[in-house]
Design a protein around this motif. Structure first.
Motif, PDB file in Angstrom:
ATOM      1  N   UNK A 152      -4.966 -11.543 -24.113  1.00  0.00           N
ATOM      2  CA  UNK A 152      -4.451 -10.554 -23.170  1.00  0.00           C
ATOM      3  C   UNK A 152      -3.083 -10.998 -22.667  1.00  0.00           C
ATOM      4  N   UNK A 153      -2.234 -10.003 -22.423  1.00  0.00           N
ATOM      5  CA  UNK A 153      -0.909 -10.290 -21.888  1.00  0.00           C
ATOM      6  C   UNK A 153      -0.462  -9.131 -21.006  1.00  0.00           C
ATOM      7  N   UNK A 154      -0.025  -9.473 -19.801  1.00  0.00           N
ATOM      8  CA  UNK A 154       0.491  -8.479 -18.872  1.00  0.00           C
ATOM      9  C   UNK A 154       1.977  -8.707 -18.628  1.00  0.00           C
ATOM     10  N   UNK A 155       2.701  -7.611 -18.479  1.00  0.00           N
ATOM     11  CA  UNK A 155       4.073  -7.648 -17.964  1.00  0.00           C
ATOM     12  C   UNK A 155       4.044  -6.882 -16.651  1.00  0.00           C
ATOM     13  N   UNK A 156       3.980  -7.611 -15.549  1.00  0.00           N
ATOM     14  CA  UNK A 156       3.802  -6.949 -14.270  1.00  0.00           C
ATOM     15  C   UNK A 156       2.442  -6.275 -14.217  1.00  0.00           C
ATOM     16  N   UNK A 157       2.438  -4.988 -13.910  1.00  0.00           N
ATOM     17  CA  UNK A 157       1.194  -4.208 -13.847  1.00  0.00           C
ATOM     18  C   UNK A 157       0.790  -3.647 -15.202  1.00  0.00           C
ATOM     19  N   UNK A 158       1.644  -3.775 -16.181  1.00  0.00           N
ATOM     20  CA  UNK A 158       1.363  -3.203 -17.499  1.00  0.00           C
ATOM     21  C   UNK A 158       0.642  -4.223 -18.382  1.00  0.00           C
ATOM     22  N   UNK A 159      -0.531  -3.849 -18.883  1.00  0.00           N
ATOM     23  CA  UNK A 159      -1.268  -4.721 -19.794  1.00  0.00           C
ATOM     24  C   UNK A 159      -0.889  -4.369 -21.220  1.00  0.00           C
ATOM     25  N   UNK A 160      -0.150  -5.269 -21.859  1.00  0.00           N
ATOM     26  CA  UNK A 160       0.380  -5.013 -23.196  1.00  0.00           C
ATOM     27  C   UNK A 160      -0.659  -5.325 -24.269  1.00  0.00           C
ATOM     28  N   UNK A 161      -1.390  -6.426 -24.096  1.00  0.00           N
ATOM     29  CA  UNK A 161      -2.469  -6.781 -25.012  1.00  0.00           C
ATOM     30  C   UNK A 161      -3.783  -6.767 -24.245  1.00  0.00           C
ATOM     31  N   UNK A 162      -4.776  -6.056 -24.797  1.00  0.00           N
ATOM     32  CA  UNK A 162      -6.015  -5.821 -24.055  1.00  0.00           C
ATOM     33  C   UNK A 162      -7.235  -6.392 -24.780  1.00  0.00           C
ATOM     34  N   UNK A 163      -7.184  -7.672 -25.080  1.00  0.00           N
ATOM     35  CA  UNK A 163      -8.348  -8.315 -25.666  1.00  0.00           C
ATOM     36  C   UNK A 163      -8.356  -8.291 -27.182  1.00  0.00           C
ATOM     37  N   UNK A 164      -7.355  -8.927 -27.808  1.00  0.00           N
ATOM     38  CA  UNK A 164      -7.269  -9.004 -29.269  1.00  0.00           C
ATOM     39  C   UNK A 164      -8.179 -10.134 -29.767  1.00  0.00           C
ATOM     40  N   UNK A 165      -9.008  -9.826 -30.761  1.00  0.00           N
ATOM     41  CA  UNK A 165      -9.880 -10.817 -31.385  1.00  0.00           C
ATOM     42  C   UNK A 165      -9.659 -10.778 -32.895  1.00  0.00           C
ATOM     43  N   UNK A 166      -9.192 -11.905 -33.452  1.00  0.00           N
ATOM     44  CA  UNK A 166      -8.898 -11.954 -34.885  1.00  0.00           C
ATOM     45  C   UNK A 166      -9.177 -13.341 -35.444  1.00  0.00           C
ATOM     46  N   UNK A 167      -9.570 -13.368 -36.708  1.00  0.00           N
ATOM     47  CA  UNK A 167      -9.613 -14.597 -37.486  1.00  0.00           C
ATOM     48  C   UNK A 167      -8.797 -14.366 -38.752  1.00  0.00           C
ATOM     49  N   UNK A 168      -7.897 -15.304 -39.062  1.00  0.00           N
ATOM     50  CA  UNK A 168      -7.009 -15.161 -40.212  1.00  0.00           C
ATOM     51  C   UNK A 168      -7.177 -16.372 -41.110  1.00  0.00           C
ATOM     52  N   UNK A 169      -7.430 -16.114 -42.383  1.00  0.00           N
ATOM     53  CA  UNK A 169      -7.618 -17.203 -43.338  1.00  0.00           C
ATOM     54  C   UNK A 169      -6.345 -17.430 -44.152  1.00  0.00           C
ATOM     55  N   UNK A 170      -6.247 -18.598 -44.744  1.00  0.00           N
ATOM     56  CA  UNK A 170      -5.056 -18.971 -45.509  1.00  0.00           C
ATOM     57  C   UNK A 170      -4.951 -18.151 -46.787  1.00  0.00           C
ATOM     58  N   UNK A 171      -3.724 -18.013 -47.259  1.00  0.00           N
ATOM     59  CA  UNK A 171      -3.485 -17.305 -48.516  1.00  0.00           C
ATOM     60  C   UNK A 171      -3.474 -15.801 -48.389  1.00  0.00           C
ATOM     61  N   UNK A 172      -3.443 -15.283 -47.167  1.00  0.00           N
ATOM     62  CA  UNK A 172      -3.427 -13.841 -46.937  1.00  0.00           C
ATOM     63  C   UNK A 172      -2.049 -13.374 -46.502  1.00  0.00           C
ATOM     64  N   UNK A 173      -1.731 -12.135 -46.865  1.00  0.00           N
ATOM     65  CA  UNK A 173      -0.599 -11.440 -46.260  1.00  0.00           C
ATOM     66  C   UNK A 173      -1.187 -10.419 -45.295  1.00  0.00           C
TER      67      UNK A 173
END
Length: 259
Positions: free
Chosen positions: A13-34
């Motif tokens: 999550x990331x806020x800029x002031x009162x604005x929530x720019x990221x709202x709970x990102x969940x990811x897993x990234x493996x090697x060798x991927x684009x």
């Protein structure tokens, strides 16, 4: 490193002031991927990339890269990644060779090793004749080539790209696309944020679409297409983000000039 999880994101999550720019990102990234990371303007793409590169530290959630905590082991992580932004400040009084010698020294590379790599990388972009010219004289596309080469000098295992093709000519765009495919085959991981849907569709093993700070689609183009039956990524993008009135807006724009 193939098939190893190298990036884990939990409730980012990331806020800029009162604005929530990221709202709970969940990811897993493996090697060798684009990874094609796409979304409308303001969706949080660049913010995500800057957090993962260690450029933004005041975020909520947990991020590990190469098994290391991004908050406490930022410098260790930075040694293993490359970052190619759309716009970056270059030292215009330097030449590309001088700039890359500076970058190479920060990366712990020897001078001769840096010069050899710089010449080889710049030659691929047909930029070797400009190695000793001042960056101040360069076009936007030439500067972008210097950025790409300098980001790859230390052979990073994870490469973040935020609109990396900005200003490049058609031949260079094709070359970069082929280069990314080869890097992924060698086990490198590419996190590619862009508005160019055709490029993302063609090169990405996995496409992640975010809107208003949330992941709304995640999978290969074929996997996503089985659910939506859109003929291309651009149509899928417009439908999933709710922006399906481009034709009407274009017509209204033209009509505004009519008396």
């Amino acid at each position: 490193m193939n098939n190893q999880i190298i990036v884990e994101i939990r409730n980012l999550q990331k806020n800029y002031g009162q604005k929530q720019v990221l709202q709970g990102i969940n990811l897993e990234i493996t090697s060798g991927q684009i990874i094609g990371y796409i979304g409308p303007n303001g969706a949080g793409k660049s913010t995500t990339v800057k957090i993962l590169c260690g450029l933004i530290s005041d975020f909520l959630g947990e991020v590990t890269i190469f098994g290391k905590d991004l908050r406490t082991q930022t410098l260790d992580i930075k040694r293993q990644i490359g970052y190619i932004p759309e716009n970056a400040v270059l030292y215009e009084s330097l030449t590309p060779l001088e700039f890359m010698e500076f970058v190479g020294e920060m990366r712990g590379l020897g001078t001769e090793q840096t010069r050899d790599k710089a010449e080889k990388l710049m030659n691929i972009f047909e930029m070797k004749p400009h190695l000793n010219q001042r960056i101040a004289t360069f076009s936007k596309g030439m500067r972008q080539k210097v950025l790409i080469c300098s980001a790859l000098l230390h052979n990073p295992d994870l490469i973040f790209m935020d609109e990396p093709l900005s200003g490049l000519d058609a031949n260079s765009v094709i070359m970069v696309k082929e280069m990314l495919i080869h890097l992924a085959h060698d086990g490198k991981t590419i996190f590619y944020s862009s508005h160019l849907m055709d490029v993302v569709e063609k090169i990405s093993d996995r496409i992640i679409l975010i809107d208003q700070g949330k992941v709304i689609a995640d999978g290969s183009f074929d996997d996503l297409n089985k659910l939506s039956h859109d003929e291309n990524l651009e149509k899928m993008f417009t439908r999933l983000t709710g922006n399906t009135d481009h034709g009407e807006k274009a017509e209204a724009f033209i009509n505004a000039f009519e008396k």
